[in-house]
Scaffold this motif. Structure first.
Motif, PDB file in Angstrom:
ATOM      1  N   SER A  90       0.745  -1.134   0.051  1.00 41.62           N
ATOM      2  CA  SER A  90       0.038  -0.041   0.002  1.00 41.62           C
ATOM      3  C   SER A  90       0.948   1.200   0.032  1.00 41.62           C
ATOM      4  O   SER A  90       0.389   2.327   0.248  1.00 41.62           O
ATOM      5  N   ASP A 140       2.270   2.927  -2.355  1.00 43.83           N
ATOM      6  CA  ASP A 140       2.099   4.025  -3.486  1.00 43.83           C
ATOM      7  C   ASP A 140       0.642   4.617  -3.313  1.00 43.83           C
ATOM      8  O   ASP A 140       0.409   5.357  -4.434  1.00 43.83           O
ATOM      9  N   THR A 141      -0.010   4.199  -2.280  1.00 46.52           N
ATOM     10  CA  THR A 141      -1.387   4.671  -2.185  1.00 46.52           C
ATOM     11  C   THR A 141      -1.370   5.609  -0.880  1.00 46.52           C
ATOM     12  O   THR A 141      -2.470   6.085  -0.374  1.00 46.52           O
ATOM     13  N   GLN A 172      -0.408   8.734   2.139  1.00 47.03           N
ATOM     14  CA  GLN A 172      -0.595   9.907   2.125  1.00 47.03           C
ATOM     15  C   GLN A 172       0.814  10.622   1.943  1.00 47.03           C
ATOM     16  O   GLN A 172       0.919  11.954   1.357  1.00 47.03           O
ATOM     17  N   SER A 226       1.234  -2.378 -10.644  1.00 50.59           N
ATOM     18  CA  SER A 226       2.107  -1.652  -9.532  1.00 50.59           C
ATOM     19  C   SER A 226       2.830  -2.788  -8.884  1.00 50.59           C
ATOM     20  O   SER A 226       2.359  -3.525  -8.229  1.00 50.59           O
ATOM     21  N   ASP A 250       1.903  -1.920  -4.343  1.00 50.45           N
ATOM     22  CA  ASP A 250       0.210  -1.686  -4.043  1.00 50.45           C
ATOM     23  C   ASP A 250       0.074  -2.912  -3.062  1.00 50.45           C
ATOM     24  O   ASP A 250      -0.135  -2.972  -1.895  1.00 50.45           O
ATOM     25  N   ARG A 302      -2.699  -3.147  -8.612  1.00 51.28           N
ATOM     26  CA  ARG A 302      -3.738  -2.582  -9.684  1.00 51.28           C
ATOM     27  C   ARG A 302      -2.758  -2.141 -10.861  1.00 51.28           C
ATOM     28  O   ARG A 302      -1.587  -1.990 -10.896  1.00 51.28           O
TER      29      ARG A 302
END
Length: 330
Positions: A219, A221-222, A224, A280, A283, A291
């Motif tokens: 997670s 590259d998603t 904040q 990705s 991810d 994704r």
């Protein structure tokens, strides 16, 4: 000695006699205790920008004797998984990110040309360099240090420290020396296999040494905010937005993938286009489940040119004065 190197050493003298001289001396002493033989009297950067990434020197071990098998014989890799394709003409090889994530540097040689194939997961930056610099053929390892969340490499000849994103020696004997970047692309394994069924594909020297194919940065590259980053975040675009940086003879071109998903773009003689079908690597826990973030192709006069897929925060911190062309920009 070049004028630039002279300025570097003069600048360091000012640092050492300034108010933070005790801090600088303490940092150098700490690194010396780690066994570094680096000439810390030469630097392009403030030492307080350098931080530990966790592992020690070569705790993320580079690959020095790469093993390849033909693409059509590769098993266990999903067609959507990202690979670095290099070179882009002739005897193309594929370096899967499922391997590079755990090693970050491959010291290789292709048709007599020594190259370093590098990947920094925290910056999602995959860059290929010519290992020849300053009249020497260099071999690279990982320092275990980061600057702006980007891998700092070192060469085994002088133990100078090199910024992976720029290919420049930032601390040590070779300070100010720059490695030449070579054109490469992130493509899906499926596309590589289709175009080069007999093409060599990097495989682990010991398949049991690491959980190859898994993503230790789940997670990321998603997120904040980037990990181990102290710099200023870019305005008007998420820090972890994917962008492409095209190094030109003058000011770099930086474009978000969101913008390229709308339509191809031509700028200053460069053609940029977006391609789907690439997962990705940063991810999900398993890279093959990531994704689809796609990839890009950048050409000039029909020839592929050096470019770098990375995050917006990386592009901003290394090129702070360059605007990022985003989806809402004409």
């Amino acid at each position: 000695m070049s004028a630039r190197r002279g300025l570097v050493i003069a600048a360091l003298s000012l640092i050492l006699v300034g108010s933070n001289s005790a801090t600088v001396a303490g940092q150098v002493e700490s690194w010396a205790r780690e066994g570094w033989k680096t000439d810390f009297s030469r630097t392009l950067v403030d030492f307080d920008e350098v931080m530990s990434g966790g592992p020690p020197r070569d705790g993320i071990p580079p690959i020095d004797d790469p093993i390849f098998i033909s693409a059509h014989d590769v098993t266990g890799i999903d067609g959507r998984e990202p690979v670095i394709q290099f070179p882009l003409e002739g005897d193309s090889r594929a370096y899967p990110l499922r391997v590079l994530t755990w090693h970050e540097i491959v010291n290789d040689e292709i048709d007599g040309q020594p190259v370093a194939v590098t990947y920094c997961p925290l910056c999602n930056a995959a860059i290929v360099f010519d290992r020849r610099a300053d009249g020497k053929t260099l071999s690279f390892g990982t320092t275990g240090k980061l600057r702006h969340s980007d891998l700092i490499m070192y060469d085994r000849s002088t133990e100078s420290w090199w910024q992976q994103f720029s290919g420049e020696a930032i601390i040590g004997e070779l300070v100010g020396t720059e490695l030449s970047m070579l054109p490469s692309r992130i493509v899906s394994f499926e596309d590589f296999l289709s175009a080069h069924p007999d093409g060599p594909v990097l495989v682990p020297n010991d398949p049991s040494a690491r959980p190859y194919g898994s993503n230790p940065y789940q997670s990321y590259d998603t997120a904040q905010r980037p990990f181990l980053f102290r710099g200023e975040l870019p305005p008007d675009i998420p820090a972890m937005a994917h962008v492409v940086v095209v190094e030109t003879d003058s000011e770099p071109i930086i474009v978000s993938l969101n913008r390229l998903r709308q339509s191809p773009l031509k700028l200053r003689g460069y053609s940029l286009s977006y391609e789907t079908g690439v997962a990705s690597a940063l991810d999900t826990a398993t890279i093959s489940d990531g994704r689809d973030i796609g990839s890009v192709r950048v050409t000039r006069d029909g020839k592929d040119v050096v470019h770098n897929l990375t995050f917006a925060f990386v592009a901003h911190v290394f090129h702070p004065g360059v605007a990022i062309i985003d989806a809402d920009t004409n």
